[in-house]
Design a protein around this motif. Sequence first.
Motif, PDB file in Angstrom:
ATOM      1  N   ASP A  45       0.833  -1.198   0.000  1.00 30.78           N
ATOM      2  CA  ASP A  45       0.000   0.000   0.000  1.00 30.78           C
ATOM      3  C   ASP A  45       0.873   1.256   0.000  1.00 30.78           C
ATOM      4  N   VAL A  46       0.458   2.247  -0.763  1.00 24.97           N
ATOM      5  CA  VAL A  46       1.216   3.501  -0.865  1.00 24.97           C
ATOM      6  C   VAL A  46       1.271   4.195   0.497  1.00 24.97           C
ATOM      7  N   CYS A  47       2.445   4.730   0.838  1.00 14.65           N
ATOM      8  CA  CYS A  47       2.585   5.464   2.101  1.00 14.65           C
ATOM      9  C   CYS A  47       3.688   6.508   1.959  1.00 14.65           C
ATOM     10  N   GLU A  48       3.760   7.385   2.954  1.00 16.14           N
ATOM     11  CA  GLU A  48       4.773   8.444   2.983  1.00 16.14           C
ATOM     12  C   GLU A  48       6.170   7.841   3.088  1.00 16.14           C
ATOM     13  N   ASN A  49       7.110   8.426   2.372  1.00 13.32           N
ATOM     14  CA  ASN A  49       8.512   7.998   2.467  1.00 13.32           C
ATOM     15  C   ASN A  49       9.147   8.733   3.643  1.00 13.32           C
ATOM     16  N   ILE A  50       9.163   8.069   4.790  1.00 18.94           N
ATOM     17  CA  ILE A  50       9.560   8.733   6.028  1.00 18.94           C
ATOM     18  C   ILE A  50      11.029   9.142   6.020  1.00 18.94           C
ATOM     19  N   GLU A  51      11.872   8.357   5.352  1.00 15.86           N
ATOM     20  CA  GLU A  51      13.288   8.713   5.306  1.00 15.86           C
ATOM     21  C   GLU A  51      13.510   9.949   4.439  1.00 15.86           C
ATOM     22  N   SER A  52      12.816  10.027   3.304  1.00 13.96           N
ATOM     23  CA  SER A  52      12.907  11.218   2.455  1.00 13.96           C
ATOM     24  C   SER A  52      12.391  12.445   3.196  1.00 13.96           C
ATOM     25  N   LEU A  53      11.317  12.257   3.958  1.00 17.13           N
ATOM     26  CA  LEU A  53      10.764  13.367   4.730  1.00 17.13           C
ATOM     27  C   LEU A  53      11.768  13.845   5.774  1.00 17.13           C
ATOM     28  N   ARG A  54      12.378  12.919   6.484  1.00 18.31           N
ATOM     29  CA  ARG A  54      13.367  13.273   7.510  1.00 18.31           C
ATOM     30  C   ARG A  54      14.530  14.052   6.900  1.00 18.31           C
ATOM     31  N   LEU A  55      15.050  13.556   5.796  1.00 16.59           N
ATOM     32  CA  LEU A  55      16.191  14.218   5.151  1.00 16.59           C
ATOM     33  C   LEU A  55      15.790  15.581   4.599  1.00 16.59           C
ATOM     34  N   SER A  56      14.550  15.690   4.119  1.00 19.29           N
ATOM     35  CA  SER A  56      14.071  16.956   3.579  1.00 19.29           C
ATOM     36  C   SER A  56      13.985  18.023   4.670  1.00 19.29           C
ATOM     37  N   VAL A  57      13.528  17.623   5.868  1.00 25.61           N
ATOM     38  CA  VAL A  57      13.458  18.556   6.992  1.00 25.61           C
ATOM     39  C   VAL A  57      14.844  19.092   7.327  1.00 25.61           C
ATOM     40  N   PHE A  58      15.810  18.194   7.451  1.00 21.53           N
ATOM     41  CA  PHE A  58      17.172  18.618   7.785  1.00 21.53           C
ATOM     42  C   PHE A  58      17.775  19.484   6.684  1.00 21.53           C
ATOM     43  N   ASP A  59      17.559  19.081   5.444  1.00 17.40           N
ATOM     44  CA  ASP A  59      18.138  19.822   4.321  1.00 17.40           C
ATOM     45  C   ASP A  59      17.559  21.230   4.225  1.00 17.40           C
ATOM     46  N   SER A  60      16.238  21.356   4.387  1.00 16.65           N
ATOM     47  CA  SER A  60      15.614  22.676   4.269  1.00 16.65           C
ATOM     48  C   SER A  60      16.063  23.601   5.399  1.00 16.65           C
TER      49      SER A  60
END
Length: 459
Positions: A45-60
């Motif tokens: 089932d489709v779900c949020e990519n939690i690792e991409s989200l985590r890295l995006s928070v730090f990067d931004s």
Amino acid sequence: MRARPVIAVIDVGKTNKKLFLFDQDYNIVYEQSARFLETVDEDGDVCENIESLRLSVFDSLRRVFAKKEFCIKAINFSAYGASFVYLDEEGTPLAPLYNYLKVYPKKLSEKFYAAYGGEEAFSLRTASPVLGSLNSGLQLYRLKHEKPDVFQKTKYALHLPQYLSYLISGKACSDITSIGCHTALWDFVDNGYHEWVRKEGIDAKLAPLAAYDEVSKAAFPGNNYLVGVGLHDSSAALIPYLVNFHEPFILISTGTWCITLNPFNNSPLTADELKQDCLAYLQYQGSPVKASRLFAGREHEEGIKRIAEHFNTDAIKYRSVDFDPEIVAALQKKTANEKLPAIGEAVFERRDLSAFSSYEKAYHQLMLDIVAQQVASTNLVLKGSPVKRLFVDGGFGKNKIYMNLLALAYPNLEVYAASMAQATALGAALAVHKSWNKKPVPNTLITLQYFSAPQDAIV
């Protein structure tokens, strides 16, 4: 040049993930957005990519800390709330960030409601219609019964806004706006966690509740800034209205779903209201907000497609159609003897478009049908409360026909189209105002346009 003091807000929606910087007058002085591909859970089932989200928070955050023209004084978060992140003792996620639309097992649902008083009685106490995985507390129940090893290893289950805060502060906490929004966790009668939360040992997995304006020192490198606990997006979007307006009001937040929010109606939900898609949730200061939902945006989208196809014109032609009270009066006369439909019933899709001589008349009928449904939905949470003002934000607030019809329907209320920049992010910023901003909150955050019913119009 002296760096400008700002607050950063990370706003995570299902589609877009955004970062905003607000100055002390709550003007947006910087923004950036990111979109990234979803992934799938163990069931496909489709779900949020939690690792991409985590890295995006730090990067931004690294990017904005590098901008010397800004001095970040605080950070807060807003996000959709019906999803948990399960953390182990080290703060590492143990499972995917399951989608709140994931199908909930029927047998497990039946077992749950049979054990805790039945669907109707339980839903009334928790102000949570039976919504499957959208009742995020039932996601924890599912984890315990289907994946007991993961449940056992879970130190904390954090709703998504609080997980974002945890990434930066290192402090695990729960927030009342996430806990109190159709989660099936909160008992609105006893004003605390429902008994099932304790009986199933779920309370041991929930971090301590923090106040909406509580801040912590940051663990993530950067300036000497403070970190808020994060807010559920629907509650965050209501904050600018609660801050700016003290007279009782009702807000219709419009989009695909049109949600009527009444912070001044404290009456308990009834079984009949629950069946008509009403619920209650807790706003940022802990008070209940009664709400009703209508799938009006979708009905509008399908309706304009039908009209455009029938009249062989562009689907966006509706944007140039002006409100015509004569057309409205004629259409109301024709439909005066029609039986009132049930809330949520799509009326316009059954209408014969050959009965309309022009695109404009057909579109007015679509809006009459939608507003009739909207009024019925809004009345569920309006009745018995001292409301004098009605605000509409979102897409329908820009629709002159919708707004004029609403003003016709509520001649005793002041009806306004309301607009502001990024209400959800702004609400998260305002929640921690006292922690970082010495200026008073400006009273110009929201732009209002007044609509009044013509004196000779048919109501």
